[in-house]
Motif scaffolding. Structure first.
Motif, PDB file in Angstrom:
ATOM      1  N   ARG B  53      -0.772  44.805  61.793  1.00 57.36           N
ATOM      2  CA  ARG B  53      -0.163  43.841  62.532  1.00 57.36           C
ATOM      3  C   ARG B  53       0.556  42.845  61.523  1.00 57.36           C
ATOM      4  O   ARG B  53       1.134  41.838  61.919  1.00 57.36           O
ATOM      5  CB  ARG B  53      -1.582  42.864  62.839  1.00 57.36           C
ATOM      6  CG  ARG B  53      -2.270  43.722  63.966  1.00 57.36           C
ATOM      7  CD  ARG B  53      -3.580  42.985  64.341  1.00 57.36           C
ATOM      8  NE  ARG B  53      -3.256  41.563  64.995  1.00 57.36           N
ATOM      9  CZ  ARG B  53      -3.192  41.569  66.168  1.00 57.36           C
ATOM     10  NH1 ARG B  53      -3.203  42.617  67.194  1.00 57.36           N
ATOM     11  NH2 ARG B  53      -3.055  40.390  66.882  1.00 57.36           N
ATOM     12  N   TYR B  55       4.151  41.682  59.345  1.00 58.97           N
ATOM     13  CA  TYR B  55       5.432  42.084  59.695  1.00 58.97           C
ATOM     14  C   TYR B  55       5.719  43.273  58.576  1.00 58.97           C
ATOM     15  O   TYR B  55       5.285  43.317  57.383  1.00 58.97           O
ATOM     16  CB  TYR B  55       6.471  41.016  59.410  1.00 58.97           C
ATOM     17  CG  TYR B  55       6.279  39.816  60.621  1.00 58.97           C
ATOM     18  CD1 TYR B  55       5.251  40.204  61.632  1.00 58.97           C
ATOM     19  CD2 TYR B  55       6.969  38.878  60.299  1.00 58.97           C
ATOM     20  CE1 TYR B  55       5.106  38.959  62.615  1.00 58.97           C
ATOM     21  CE2 TYR B  55       6.681  37.766  61.315  1.00 58.97           C
ATOM     22  CZ  TYR B  55       5.973  37.897  62.479  1.00 58.97           C
ATOM     23  OH  TYR B  55       5.977  37.172  63.438  1.00 58.97           O
ATOM     24  N   PRO B  56       6.871  44.142  58.822  1.00 59.50           N
ATOM     25  CA  PRO B  56       7.261  45.174  57.900  1.00 59.50           C
ATOM     26  C   PRO B  56       8.018  44.683  56.915  1.00 59.50           C
ATOM     27  O   PRO B  56       9.082  45.466  56.589  1.00 59.50           O
ATOM     28  CB  PRO B  56       7.725  46.132  58.780  1.00 59.50           C
ATOM     29  CG  PRO B  56       8.319  45.312  59.864  1.00 59.50           C
ATOM     30  CD  PRO B  56       7.336  44.308  60.097  1.00 59.50           C
ATOM     31  N   ARG B  57       7.783  43.670  56.185  1.00 53.80           N
ATOM     32  CA  ARG B  57       8.449  43.081  55.096  1.00 53.80           C
ATOM     33  C   ARG B  57       7.409  42.779  54.077  1.00 53.80           C
ATOM     34  O   ARG B  57       6.150  42.557  54.079  1.00 53.80           O
ATOM     35  CB  ARG B  57       8.969  41.598  55.475  1.00 53.80           C
ATOM     36  CG  ARG B  57      10.085  41.675  56.788  1.00 53.80           C
ATOM     37  CD  ARG B  57      11.235  42.258  56.373  1.00 53.80           C
ATOM     38  NE  ARG B  57      12.090  42.490  57.706  1.00 53.80           N
ATOM     39  CZ  ARG B  57      13.443  41.966  57.740  1.00 53.80           C
ATOM     40  NH1 ARG B  57      13.797  41.336  56.750  1.00 53.80           N
ATOM     41  NH2 ARG B  57      14.010  42.193  58.786  1.00 53.80           N
TER      42      ARG B  57
END
Lengths: 327, 532
Positions: B53, B55-57
């Protein structure tokens, strides 16, 4: 004045029909327009992230996020008041919306009410003192303020009142996780509200002031004001009950339109003060191509614009009964 | 876009005000156990802190890393034990054997064990977590009461960085019941073994609350509460005492040092990059790309657009501070005359308007620019303007198009561009970054050159991942840098200065992690700061 007679509602049916047609169009536009944005959620989230996706991973993610995204299902959800799920948070959009809405209402609602009240009274008083040094000074000051962007006012207020004097907090809507309740929490919220609110009021007052003053200048020389004065009515009553009421129409229009754009109207201030609100929510959603959130905010704000325009029709008729007769 | 430009002006105005005025940060007392630590962040919201869940940062991963732990971790010197106290590679079975820490408990009090690690491997293979490439992992089994063996499908030299120090270990007793991890939002979804327990996340305000896990195996965390707040202006947030640690812009550094703050500078692990559409003429000709490289003066770009803070990057992609850096890669010193010479050799003719022409058409290039996210903060600059001027000086007609980042990304992904300004980190981490930033399979990344025209390069990229001998791998990586710098499918421009600042009065020492946190996150929020 008895506005609520038959005359008052004359022509309103047509307006309501137009409103419904426009609302239907808005529903479609709120679905179609966000889809015209280049890119999608997967590319916005992953394309420049630490993670590098292979073709299969990308396709899998795209399939996951685009399931159930056709217009019929969007329409069905609207009818059942289901706002859908945010791609980014994987939580209901309504949760996000209603988490941000109170802060927008608090900040912008109070800013508009305060700036309208102050601008209106100052405008009426300035017009009444037309030609005096006070009026000239007020007009000059307000014209200057009108030209200062709210972002500059915000920075200057932040610098003096938050950093130098340390009177008010620099960021947020309340101290995060301070554990306060009741009055203590309300005071904390008010304390955080003052700088962003002050910035917005300083930005909105000059417009309201100048508009009211100009309208009043035209009305003050009208025969009915002379009659009121000749009757020996107290100056305050002449100003507000007779003259100002007739100068109110443009200001109500301005307030209405401002309220309609209230949802996203404070984006700059929200970002300077890191204040939560719908403007920031929409901004982040557009950056992330979070279509369900964009759709919801766009639809609600466009329906709000329509609703306000419709409400203004009714309000005009109360303020100025001649409008009903014009139909 | 306008707003961001405005924001850049705002930062300068604000900095000016701070420099002119005297400020006194509110006094903070140091103590053995702090009540709380507050970290300011420009964006605020990075998703919920669990693997599926966030963010892919980088900032999303960092928020998760307080709660979930990995087998190994990294500090400022390199790998350190995490949930595993030791590990070794068994070449005979192509597997990694991990000795696990004893006495570790999950936040719900249940004991942690090798079954959890084996389960996590199986779970991530079934429900991919985009941060951990599981392609080379065949499986994992308990091989002792406190030992787990992870079998590989083949040798993988990047395993420890990409799996060992990145893969968050999930509690089997919770996740084995979860069929849809993306929508799993129970309080149990945030149970890890980490030093902090996740308590709350306010999406509208962008704030996070964590509380210390008193039974943490590494000792009592230094602060009872860890709070993330959204900070519109990091300088203000730090100086007014609202946050203890923030990312800053380089121009703020001296002011903050003067106010007693500690300023950290990230090593050269992040590069600004010029992406080239090498699939389309004339950019498909590497000689043309060489001309572009000669036309661009990267030091001038640092001087003009970044007040001289930063340094030109290696054309071979890896950072000069990387142990596998090859200093002998082809170089392209700024030389507009050389650029013009190459263009002339490619059949272009310089016309009276100062622009090269071919077949009656001017040499026209479009440059896409946008604000790039660095360490989670959106950064605006004038790189596009500087490159445009430099290309025009070399005889090209350059059109600069400034777009919002997601729009630029979409055009780059679809190869609808000539040149685009981009950037990424990971240049000090494992050399697998070369595969991620070069290989054509990385179709979903705007930072990857996605370059497959050179078979030798592709073979070397595959070989360096399989090579477990460090010296042999170094030789392969050296050769990759040479070929990459010669083919030049993208041009590394410069390493911007990336900085953080913190208030030392809290007694916490923050630091940048060697090679970046996990697979290379260049953010100074390593959880070891609050444990040691």
């Amino acid at each position: 004045m008895k506005p609520r007679g038959k005359n008052w509602s004359r022509g309103l049916t047509g307006s309501i029909t137009a409103f419904v047609l426009a609302a239907v169009a808005m529903v479609y536009l709120s679905y179609a327009l966000p889809r015209l944005l280049p890119g999608d959620f997967v590319s916005a989230m992953y394309a420049s992230s630490q993670v590098t996706l292979t073709e299969d991973q990308e396709a899998e993610l795209r399939a996951y996020y685009t399931q159930d995204s056709g217009f019929p299902s969007y329409l069905a959800r609207i009818v059942t008041l289901d706002w859908g799920y945010s791609y980014a948070y994987l939580t209901p959009v309504s949760d996000l919306f209603f988490e941000a809405l109170p802060w927008t209402l608090l900040l912008l609602g109070s800013a508009h009410l305060l700036s309208m009240t102050v601008g209106f009274i100052a405008g009426v008083e300035a017009a009444w003192r037309s030609g005096t040094r006070t009026e000239k000074g007020m007009v000059a000051g307000m014209t200057f303020l009108e030209g200062v962007p709210e972002i500059s006012t915000g920075i200057v207020l932040l610098f003096f009142f938050a950093l130098q004097l340390n009177w008010f907090p620099a960021v947020g809507a309340e101290t995060a996780y301070a554990g306060t309740t009741g009055w203590e929490r309300i005071l904390n919220i008010m304390h955080h509200l003052i700088l962003p609110l002050g910035t917005l009021v300083l930005a909105y007052v000059p417009g309201n002031f100048l508009l009211t003053r100009n309208s009043m200048m035209m009305v003050l020389h009208a025969p009915f004001v002379r009659t009121a004065r000749a009757k020996g009515l107290p100056p305050g009553r002449v100003r507000y009950a007779h003259a100002a009421r007739n100068a109110l129409l443009p200001l109500v229009t301005r307030l209405g339109l401002r309220l309609a754009f209230m949802i996203t109207g404070a984006l700059v201030i929200e970002r300077i003060y890191a204040y939560p609100g719908l403007g920031s929510l929409l901004f982040s959603a557009i950056q992330a191509r979070d279509l369900p959130v964009i759709q919801a905010v766009v639809l609600v704000s466009s329906l709000l614009v329509l609703g306000v325009i419709l409400a203004l029709e009714g309000v005009y008729r109360i303020i100025d009964p001649r409008i009903a007769h014009a139909h | 876009m306008r707003m961001w430009r405005f924001k850049g002006g705002t930062a300068v105005l604000f900095l000016l005000l701070v420099v002119l005025g005297g400020t006194s940060p509110s006094g903070i007392q140091a103590g053995d156990r702090l009540e709380e630590i507050r970290i300011g962040d420009g964006k605020g919201d990075w998703g919920y802190p669990n693997p599926y869940r966030h963010y892919p940062r980088g900032p999303g991963y960092i928020r998760m890393s307080w709660v979930f732990e990995t087998l190994a971790w990294k500090d400022e010197a390199g790998f350190v034990p995490g949930l595993a106290t030791a590990w070794r590679y068994d070449s005979g079975t192509t597997s990694f054997v991990f000795d696990l820490r004893k006495g570790v408990r999950w936040h719900d009090g249940r004991p942690f064990g090798p079954e959890d690690v084996a389960f996590t491997v199986r779970y991530f293979k079934e429900h991919p977590y985009s941060w951990v490439p599981m392609g080379t992992v065949a499986g994992a089994e308990k091989s002792g009461p406190h030992q787990v063996t992870v079998r590989l499908a083949g040798p993988d030299a990047s395993f420890m960085t990409y799996v060992g120090a990145t893969m968050p270990i999930l509690p089997r007793h919770i996740w084995e019941k979860v069929k849809e991890p993306k929508t799993f939002d129970d309080p149990e979804a945030y149970i890890g073994t980490g030093p902090y327990r996740f308590m709350a996340f306010n999406k509208a305000k962008g704030t996070y609350l964590y509380e210390a896990f008193e039974d943490y195996h590494g000792g009592t965390p230094r602060a009872r509460r860890l709070i993330y707040i959204k900070a519109g202006n990091p300088l203000m947030t730090l100086l007014s005492g609202k946050a203890d640690l923030v990312n800053i812009k380089p121009e703020m550094a001296e002011t903050l040092k003067g106010k007693g703050m500690v300023v950290l500078e990230n090593p050269r692990g992040w590069n600004k990059k010029l992406m080239i559409n090498h699939r389309k003429p004339p950019f498909s000709d590497k000689r043309f790309r060489h001309a572009l490289a000669h036309a661009i003066d990267r030091q001038a770009m640092v001087d003009k657009a970044h007040r001289g803070v930063g340094s030109p990057a290696s054309f071979g992609l890896l950072s000069p501070d990387h142990p596998f850096y090859n200093p002998n890669t082809p170089d392209y010193p700024p030389d507009p005359a050389e650029a013009r010479k190459i263009l002339a050799s490619l059949g272009y003719t310089l016309e009276g308007d100062g622009v090269f022409h071919k077949d009656g058409k001017p040499l026209r290039v479009e440059i896409l620019a946008s604000n790039i996210t660095v360490a989670g903060e959106s950064v605006s600059d004038r790189d596009g303007e500087v490159i445009k001027q430099q290309l025009e000086a070399a005889g090209m007609r350059a059109d600069l198009v400034h777009l919002e980042q997601a729009t630029t990304d979409a055009r780059v992904l679809n190869w609808e561009f000539d040149l685009a300004i981009s950037g990424h980190g990971g240049l000090l981490g494992d050399a697998r970054v070369l595969n991620r930033m070069i290989h054509p399979d990385m179709t979903g990344s705007v930072n990857s050159a996605r370059y497959g025209a050179d078979p030798e390069l592709l073979n070397l990229l595959a070989a360096q991942i399989r090579e477990m001998d460090e010296e042999k791998r170094r030789a392969l990586v050296h050769r990759i840098q040479e070929i990459y710098a010669d083919d030049l499918p993208a041009i590394s421009l410069y390493y911007p200065a990336s900085m953080s600042a913190y208030n030392p009065k809290k007694g916490i020492r923050w630091f940048y992690t060697q090679g970046g946190i996990a697979l290379g996150i260049p953010i100074a929020q390593n959880k070891l700061s609050l444990i040691r």
